[in-house]
Structure formats: C-alpha cells, structure tokens
Write a protein that holds these residues in place. Structure first.
Motif, mmCIF file in Angstrom:
data_model
loop_
_atom_site.group_PDB
_atom_site.id
_atom_site.type_symbol
_atom_site.label_atom_id
_atom_site.label_comp_id
_atom_site.label_asym_id
_atom_site.label_seq_id
_atom_site.Cartn_x
_atom_site.Cartn_y
_atom_site.Cartn_z
ATOM 1 N N GLY B 21 0.811 -1.196 -0.039
ATOM 2 C CA GLY B 21 0.048 -0.031 -0.063
ATOM 3 C C GLY B 21 0.809 1.231 0.004
ATOM 4 N N TYR B 22 1.936 1.135 -0.392
ATOM 5 C CA TYR B 22 2.823 2.494 -0.405
ATOM 6 C C TYR B 22 2.723 3.246 -1.660
ATOM 7 C CZ TYR B 22 5.791 0.843 3.643
ATOM 8 O OH TYR B 22 6.219 0.787 4.941
ATOM 9 N N LEU B 23 2.108 2.305 -2.690
ATOM 10 C CA LEU B 23 1.952 2.927 -4.029
ATOM 11 C C LEU B 23 0.740 2.465 -4.361
ATOM 12 C CD1 LEU B 23 5.591 2.448 -5.931
ATOM 13 C CD2 LEU B 23 4.434 4.844 -4.806
ATOM 14 N N ASP B 24 -0.015 3.321 -5.264
ATOM 15 C CA ASP B 24 -1.303 3.125 -5.812
ATOM 16 C C ASP B 24 -1.223 3.051 -7.434
ATOM 17 O OD1 ASP B 24 -2.982 5.945 -4.725
ATOM 18 O OD2 ASP B 24 -1.880 5.752 -6.395
ATOM 19 N N GLU B 25 -2.303 3.021 -8.048
ATOM 20 C CA GLU B 25 -2.667 2.967 -9.435
ATOM 21 C C GLU B 25 -1.821 4.300 -10.057
ATOM 22 O OE1 GLU B 25 -4.013 1.015 -11.509
ATOM 23 O OE2 GLU B 25 -4.002 2.591 -13.244
ATOM 24 N N GLN B 26 -1.817 5.318 -9.604
ATOM 25 C CA GLN B 26 -1.207 6.500 -9.963
ATOM 26 C C GLN B 26 0.223 6.301 -10.490
ATOM 27 O OE1 GLN B 26 -2.369 9.171 -11.177
ATOM 28 N NE2 GLN B 26 -1.140 10.666 -11.257
ATOM 29 N N PHE B 27 0.701 5.456 -9.737
ATOM 30 C CA PHE B 27 2.225 5.245 -10.140
ATOM 31 C C PHE B 27 2.284 4.288 -11.552
ATOM 32 C CE2 PHE B 27 6.556 5.096 -8.632
ATOM 33 C CZ PHE B 27 7.284 4.437 -9.267
ATOM 34 N N TYR B 28 1.575 3.825 -11.975
ATOM 35 C CA TYR B 28 1.309 2.978 -13.117
ATOM 36 C C TYR B 28 1.246 4.043 -14.309
ATOM 37 C CZ TYR B 28 0.950 -1.846 -10.911
ATOM 38 O OH TYR B 28 1.481 -2.841 -10.305
ATOM 39 N N GLN B 29 0.525 5.113 -13.829
ATOM 40 C CA GLN B 29 0.072 5.840 -14.962
ATOM 41 C C GLN B 29 1.321 6.749 -15.144
ATOM 42 O OE1 GLN B 29 -3.122 7.370 -16.193
ATOM 43 N NE2 GLN B 29 -3.622 5.320 -15.327
ATOM 44 N N LEU B 30 2.192 7.003 -14.283
ATOM 45 C CA LEU B 30 3.431 7.706 -14.352
ATOM 46 C C LEU B 30 4.378 6.870 -15.301
ATOM 47 C CD1 LEU B 30 4.307 9.278 -10.990
ATOM 48 C CD2 LEU B 30 3.002 10.258 -12.870
ATOM 49 N N GLU B 31 4.488 5.651 -14.956
ATOM 50 C CA GLU B 31 5.170 4.512 -15.691
ATOM 51 C C GLU B 31 4.659 4.515 -17.199
ATOM 52 O OE1 GLU B 31 4.784 0.750 -13.440
ATOM 53 O OE2 GLU B 31 6.924 1.381 -12.722
ATOM 54 N N GLU B 32 3.417 4.824 -17.579
ATOM 55 C CA GLU B 32 2.865 4.808 -18.889
ATOM 56 C C GLU B 32 3.290 6.279 -19.546
ATOM 57 O OE1 GLU B 32 -1.200 3.730 -18.883
ATOM 58 O OE2 GLU B 32 -0.780 1.666 -18.076
ATOM 59 N N LEU B 33 3.364 7.109 -18.914
ATOM 60 C CA LEU B 33 3.676 8.202 -19.294
ATOM 61 C C LEU B 33 5.244 8.335 -19.892
ATOM 62 C CD1 LEU B 33 2.093 11.056 -17.077
ATOM 63 C CD2 LEU B 33 1.332 10.553 -19.382
ATOM 64 N N GLN B 34 6.024 7.676 -19.396
ATOM 65 C CA GLN B 34 7.367 7.534 -19.763
ATOM 66 C C GLN B 34 7.515 7.137 -21.057
ATOM 67 O OE1 GLN B 34 10.340 6.785 -16.616
ATOM 68 N NE2 GLN B 34 10.993 4.990 -17.786
ATOM 69 N N ASP B 35 8.447 7.621 -21.852
ATOM 70 C CA ASP B 35 8.634 7.333 -23.057
ATOM 71 C C ASP B 35 9.860 7.726 -23.744
ATOM 72 O OD1 ASP B 35 6.248 10.062 -24.331
ATOM 73 O OD2 ASP B 35 8.319 10.106 -23.427
ATOM 74 N N ASP B 36 10.098 7.651 -24.926
ATOM 75 C CA ASP B 36 11.564 8.009 -25.591
ATOM 76 C C ASP B 36 11.619 9.558 -25.161
ATOM 77 O OD1 ASP B 36 11.060 5.877 -28.243
ATOM 78 O OD2 ASP B 36 11.704 5.464 -26.182
ATOM 79 N N VAL B 37 10.720 10.386 -25.302
ATOM 80 C CA VAL B 37 11.142 11.723 -25.145
ATOM 81 C C VAL B 37 11.311 11.931 -23.722
ATOM 82 C CG1 VAL B 37 9.881 14.088 -24.961
ATOM 83 C CG2 VAL B 37 9.345 12.335 -26.763
ATOM 84 N N SER B 38 10.842 11.329 -22.805
ATOM 85 C CA SER B 38 11.117 11.599 -21.368
ATOM 86 C C SER B 38 11.423 10.294 -20.707
ATOM 87 C CB SER B 38 10.191 12.186 -20.488
ATOM 88 O OG SER B 38 8.852 12.246 -21.057
ATOM 89 N N PRO B 39 12.704 9.397 -20.950
ATOM 90 C CA PRO B 39 12.870 8.151 -20.687
ATOM 91 C C PRO B 39 12.927 8.063 -18.887
ATOM 92 C CG PRO B 39 14.811 9.132 -21.655
ATOM 93 C CD PRO B 39 13.768 10.149 -21.838
ATOM 94 N N ASN B 40 13.316 9.067 -18.413
ATOM 95 C CA ASN B 40 13.299 9.097 -16.802
ATOM 96 C C ASN B 40 12.072 9.684 -16.304
ATOM 97 O OD1 ASN B 40 16.001 7.698 -16.983
ATOM 98 N ND2 ASN B 40 16.570 9.475 -17.665
ATOM 99 N N PHE B 41 11.164 9.761 -16.894
ATOM 100 C CA PHE B 41 10.005 10.524 -16.363
ATOM 101 C C PHE B 41 9.767 10.259 -14.879
ATOM 102 C CE2 PHE B 41 6.738 13.501 -16.605
ATOM 103 C CZ PHE B 41 5.556 12.833 -16.065
ATOM 104 N N VAL B 42 9.577 9.213 -14.759
ATOM 105 C CA VAL B 42 8.979 8.491 -13.252
ATOM 106 C C VAL B 42 10.011 9.023 -12.252
ATOM 107 C CG1 VAL B 42 8.096 6.772 -11.959
ATOM 108 C CG2 VAL B 42 7.883 6.599 -14.511
#
Lengths: 592, 151
Positions: B21-42
């Motif tokens: 329970g330290y992290l929730d769904e939102q963390f996955y959202q961040l991971e999905e935002l990570q892409d080639d443009v921002s590879p270290n986004f999370v």
C-alpha cells in the motif's frame, strides 16, 4: 512554453489545442504537462494564478482552455475561474484532490465547465477539447437564437399587450409609447426571454438599455467603438465591461447579418428596406415597415443612402385628391429615412411607422429629440390623412433623426411650407434618419413635416429627403395596390384616406426568415416593405380635424395593437433588435 | 543472468510497494507516461515530489510548533501535501493526510500531532524504498521499460 497562435496549427482540431495549466504543485504541473503533450495539445504551465491571469490577459487569443487547481496559495481557484470566464470567456476546468459535492458544486456555480478529481487520468484530459467545441457551438447558437427568440417574443407579446398600452385618448403623440408600460416591461424582461436562448446569466438588454448602448456607440463612432468607451458613455451602474463587450459582439454580428440579408432582398413591388447594416450602429429599432394597403396607393419609396427622393403618389383612388407628389428630400447626411433600416449609426430607430395623426410639436425643432412613437391610425377618418408616425426610439445624438426631424432640421423652404398650420403636430413619418451616409434602405417615413414654419400648407409635397446615395428609388410611378403609397399631403387634401398601411417590419430581419416576410403580394405581412407614407397635406389633416395623434381607431384594432405591441416588444424585449414583423398591420390599412 | 536477476528484483520491489500500500494506481500512470521523449520521467517526477513534499512537511511542522491552534492553516497545508502525494500515488502518505485533516476538523491537536508523526514516517519510508528501486532500475539499464507486474 509559449504557445504559438492558432494560426500555426495545421492539424485538425483538437490537435494543437492550446491549454494553460495552473497549479501550485510542481509535481502535478509536470505530470499534467506530460499528459497533455501526449494528447497532442500545446501546453503552457504556470505555478501562480496571478501570473496565469496576466498571461491570459496579455495573450488573449493564445489559449483555448484553462485547467486550474482549486487550492492555490496566491489566489483562490474559483476566483481565477471567474476572472477567466468574464474577461476571456474561455472554458475552465477545475481540479482538486477534494471531491466533496459542495466543492464541485461551487466550481460549477462559478462557471467551471468541468471538475476533475486528482489524481487526474490521461483519458480525462484527452476529452477536454469537447468543452472548447461546445462553447463555440453555444456561442453561435446563442447569437442566432437570441435574435430569433426576440422576434418570437415580440410576436407573442404584442397581441397581448397592445391593448394595455394603447391609449386612445391620443392627446399627443407621446402617449403612444407609454413610458410606464415600457418600464414595466423592462422589469419583466426576464420572463419574456426565451430560456433556451439564454445560455448563461447575463444582463438583460432591455430596449432602453440597448438604446443607450446604441447611442453610445453612435456617439463614439462605430469604427472607434470599444467596450470600455461604450461602458463609460452609458454610465449604467452595475453594467460591466464584459457585458458591453459581449453585447457589442452580438450587435456587430447582427449588423453584418442584416447587411447580408438585405443585400439579397429586393422586391420590386415592395418597398424594400435595404439596410446597410454595416453601420447600423444605432439602429436597432425595429422599423416597421408599414405597408399601405389601400389599393391604389402607389408610391413607394425606396430610399437608399441618404438621398432619398421620395415621391409619394397618392393612391389611385384618391388620385384626384392628391395630386401632388411628394418628394421627400431629406437633406443632410443624416437623414436616412428608412423605415427599417438599421443602418448607419445615425439612423434613428424608427420603429414603426404608424399612421400618425398630426403630430404635435414634437417634431418641430425637436431636432433630434425622440419622437414619441405614436402610431395612430385613424381609420375613421375619411380622408384623413393617416399620419404615420413611427415610433422612434429615444434617440441618440446622432444626427439621424427621424424623418421628421430631418425635416425640421432642414431648412428647406419647401418644407416649411408644407405643414404648418396645423395645430396639431404634423404627422410624422418615418423616421430614422440615418446619419451615416450609407444608409441604404428604405425610407419609410411617414411624412411628417416638422417644420411648422411655413404657413403654407398647401405645398405639401416638398419634403425632400436627400440622401447621399442616389440610389433611392422613389418609385413613384408604380402603383401597386399593395404598396402603399405615401400619402402625401396634398393640398387641400381633405379626404386623404389613410392609405398607408403600416406594417411593422421587423427591423431585424430574422434570420432565414422565420418571420415570414411576405412578398409583395402579401400585404399584410411584408415586413420588409417600407411603406412610405407621407401625409403631405398636413394641412389637410387639419381639415380632417384630427386633433390627436393617436387615433387608433382602426378597423382592425388588433392589427394596430399588434403593430404597437410589436414595436414595443421589439423595443422592450429585444435585446437585440430583432423585431419581427409580425403583425399584419397592413390590414389596418387605413385607407379604405 | 545478472541482468534478469536485477530485473526480477526490481519487479519484486515494485510489487511489494504496491502490495503494502505504499503506492497505488497512479504510479502506473506515471510509468505509462514515460517514453522516449522522457525516458526518466518517473524518477524525475518522484524526485520532484520528494523535494516539494519535504518543504510542505516542514511547513506543517512549523505550524504545529508555532501556532498549533490554527487548524484551518494546518488543514490547508496538509491538503496541499495530500494533493501532492496523490500525484505519484503515495498512498500511505495520502491516507495519513486524510486522517490528519479529520483531526483538524475536530480540532484535536493531540490527534494532529500523532498523525503528523506517522505522516512523516511514511513519507520517509517511501522515499527510501523508491530510492532503492530507482537505483536498481538504473542498474538494470535504460532499456528497461516500465511494465505492469503480470503477477
């Protein structure tokens, strides 16, 4: 993070939607920016509400939508929301971690088009373009619908109210327009506006308010007009710059629409009022075109521009009676006699031509004073000259004045002769003088001579309207039974019957003709027809013996009523000048 | 197979963060935002969060020290922290914020103080765990893309 202006966007909407994100939380700002970028939007982020507001003010058209957090240290999100809505009229989406119903409700109350709960998902952001789209749709509909509704309202209201307002005592022209009633109507404006057209809370633009607006615009000069200037001139407490701005926008749209419509409208048989809406800044009054019904009336005046040569020809029937043709010359650039021409700024709004009984002094020297609308028709007069009067809205300082005024302003010897000896005010006709030269339109006026200077009543016909444009066609020759002719005062005209038909023509032609503008064959309702009636023989009026302008003794009282009411309605309720020519005033043709 | 071990470790770490329970769904959202443009986004976002939230916690601490009776002020600060913690899916921290605000509403200073301590602890623990996680990820290599745990 600057967003390029819309013009650089080449891809289809909603790609490139320009979003401004305001949030004091840097983490969210970063996330939202990323999410929106992924939606192919153009994002600008801002951590401070005040900075955001400045940005919006500076680059007014650089953003399509604003997303803002509710809780921010420097400014309450709801306040920002309000500002944006008022000043920039952009859709605003609120965001918060707090999803309590009361908060969400507050957001909606303050005008938020959506309220998102944090954590915000990307799929929610993908759809924000709908708010931009929806707003645009609404704006278009509102403007159009507003006008239409106005017309409908006028129509509906007209028949009910006229009776109330109708004052048959007709002591003077002024009575026709019962101030009191008008005022009352203003208060009750709300109930008349069609809820469907009122998409958002706003100031109700009553007739008076609108007139003030129009006056202000005319004063400033249509080209130089701006909401702030108008607001200052109007000096109405409680009215905001935003109210004026949006009203001005509508007014402009209205004018351009009118212009387009008028350009396309011509009808040979009818008096057409060609409005040149381009400058119609001040003319929102409904001009009713009165159509004269009596057969035989044949004069038609079409005056375009400022020079109008109107010739009135007496209806056939009475041809013998009236021999002279009246030529109206309205000199001065301002005089556009136009019944319903919402043209140039100077135009006085003539709302309705009605048959007026000789006016009282209102005309003379009245200069630009507003003519009280007095529509009086006297059907019972036999041969009395119908005095048409058109109601005129309070006028603005433009020069335009109703014809009558025009007359009074004109130092035309001819004119002076015309009327004069009446003790009753000359029937005023028409109205609207348009100050601008580009009034193209029909002049509808009932001739009323305003000058009492001359004592020679016999010469009735010298009203001359001169307008700059020579396109006025005074079609004196044609006799159209349908058209009314101007009843020019003919000397010794004793049995001038009321020929003209006053018809209310909607000043604003309803878009796509929902108000049926009839063709010339349909006398009753051709809103566009401006009938030109000029009671030339003012003197004859006298003979006829009417004393009061308002003689509303129409055979068809309803129609008069309608005329009146329509006119008023238009005045009162229509915030935008749409009047519709609803009533078949024509019937009331006073001419036998 | 060091690489796959590391990957496995990282995956396991992440999973337990979610499970506990330290992290929730939102963390996955961040991971999905990570892409080639921002590879270290999370990682960037998480770093930003901890920097900002440290400031917020310090504000609350000061307020509790100097003007503990100003519950509305406390409430406002904690509200901010709550919003912030929701950005990365810091679920435990967020929940503690909710509790704190309840105490504020009740004007229960005691409860506030206790809750605040817990809040600080959760914040610290999460920070530590995520730092380890990202360290591991860096070792695994940039090729590693965030994926949802299949288990």
């Amino acid at each position: 993070m600057a967003n390029p202006p819309a013009s650089t966007r080449t891809e289809a909407f909603p790609v490139g939607l320009r979003v401004l994100v305001v949030d004091d939380d840097p983490t969210w700002l970063k996330i939202l920016e990323k999410m929106l970028r992924k939606c192919s939007y153009e994002v600008t982020t801002c951590g401070l509400a005040r900075v955001a507001l400045e940005m919006l003010r500076e680059r007014k058209d650089h953003f399509d939508i604003v997303i803002s957090d509710v809780n921010m240290p420097d400014m309450d999100g709801f306040k920002l929301l309000e500002h944006v809505g008022l000043e920039m009229d952009l859709p605003v989406i609120m965001m918060s971690i707090d999803g309590e119903t009361s908060r969400v409700m507050k957001g909606v109350q303050h005008g938020a088009c959506d309220y998102l709960l944090k954590p915000v998902r990307m799929k929610e952001l993908r759809n924000i373009w709908q708010h931009v789209y929806r707003k645009k749709m609404h704006e278009v509909k509102e403007i159009e619908g507003h006008y239409i509704n106005e017309d409908i309202q006028i129509m509906k209201i007209g028949s009910d109210d006229f009776e109330d307002r109708h004052v048959s005592s007709g002591a003077d022209i002024n009575y026709v327009r019962k101030r009191k009633d008008v005022d009352n109507k203003e208060h009750s404006d709300q109930e008349f506006s069609d809820p469907a057209t009122v998409k958002k809370a706003r100031v109700v633009w009553s007739v008076d308010l609108h007139q003030k607006f129009v006056n202000a615009v005319n004063q400033i000069g249509f080209d130089k007009v701006g909401p702030k200037k108008i607001l200052d001139l109007m000096n109405i407490p409680g009215l905001t710059r935003e109210n004026v701005a949006s009203h001005l926008q509508k007014y402009r749209l209205y004018l351009s629409r009118l212009q387009k419509q008028n350009e396309g409208r011509t009808s040979s048989g009818n008096l057409q009022s060609d409005f040149s809406s381009k400058d119609v800044a001040g003319n929102f009054d409904v001009l009713s075109s009165t159509q004269m019904q009596p057969s035989g009336v044949s004069s038609k005046f079409i005056c375009t521009g400022q020079k109008i040569q109107a010739q009135g020809i007496i209806p056939d029937d009475h041809a013998d009676d009236f021999k002279s043709s009246l030529s109206l010359q309205v000199t001065g650039s301002k005089q556009a006699l136009v019944g319903d021409i919402p043209d140039s700024q100077g135009v006085i709004s003539v709302s309705r031509l009605g048959i007026l009984l000789p006016f009282k002094d209102m005309i003379p020297d009245a200069g630009k004073k507003s003519l009280e609308p007095a529509i009086s028709r006297n059907q019972s007069w036999s041969g009395s000259i119908p005095v048409m009067q058109f109601m005129q809205h309070p006028r603005h300082d433009h020069e335009c004045c109703c014809l009558i005024e025009a007359y009074s302003c004109l130092p035309k010897p001819d004119q002076e002769q015309v009327f004069d000896h009446f003790d009753t005010p000359p029937s005023v006709i028409s109205n609207t003088c348009n100050t601008e030269n580009d009034i193209s339109g029909l002049l509808e006026f009932k001739l009323v001579h305003t000058n009492h200077r001359s004592s020679d009543t016999k010469t009735a016909s010298q009203l001359s309207c001169m307008t700059d444009t020579t396109s006025a066609q005074v079609d004196s020759g044609s006799s159209n039974t349908q058209d009314y002719g101007v009843a020019f005062g003919i000397d010794g005209l004793t049995n001038i019957k009321d020929y003209y038909h006053t018809q209310t023509s909607s000043y604003l032609t309803p878009p796509s003709g929902e108000l049926s503008l009839k063709n010339e064959t349909d006398l009753v309702s051709s809103p566009e027809d401006l009938q030109f009636c000029s009671p030339q023989g003012i003197g004859s009026f006298e003979n006829v013996g009417f004393n009061s302008m308002e003689i509303f003794q129409y055979d068809d009282s309803t129609s008069v009523t309608e005329v009146h009411s329509n006119w008023y309605d238009g005045l009162e309720f229509n915030s935008d000048y749409l009047y519709d020519s609803v009533d078949p005033v024509i019937d009331e043709c006073l001419f036998a | 197979m060091e690489y796959s071990n590391l990957r496995r470790q990282a995956a396991y770490m992440k999973k337990s963060l979610f499970d506990q329970g330290y992290l929730d769904e939102q963390f996955y959202q961040l991971e999905e935002l990570q892409d080639d443009v921002s590879p270290n986004f999370v990682e960037e976002v998480v770093t930003l969060f901890f920097r900002d939230s440290a400031r917020l916690i310090s504000n609350i601490e000061q307020a509790l020290d100097k003007c503990p009776q100003e519950f509305s002020k406390l409430n406002a600060y904690v509200h901010q922290l709550k919003g912030s913690s929701s950005s990365i899916g810091a679920s435990r921290v967020k929940n503690e914020c909710t509790l704190f605000r309840q105490y504020c509403d009740e004007e229960n200073l005691e409860g506030c103080l206790k809750s605040f301590q817990k809040m600080k602890r959760e914040h610290a623990v999460l920070r530590q765990k995520l730092e380890s996680y990202f360290q591991l990820l860096r070792q695994v290599g940039p090729a590693e893309k965030a994926t949802r745990p299949s288990m």
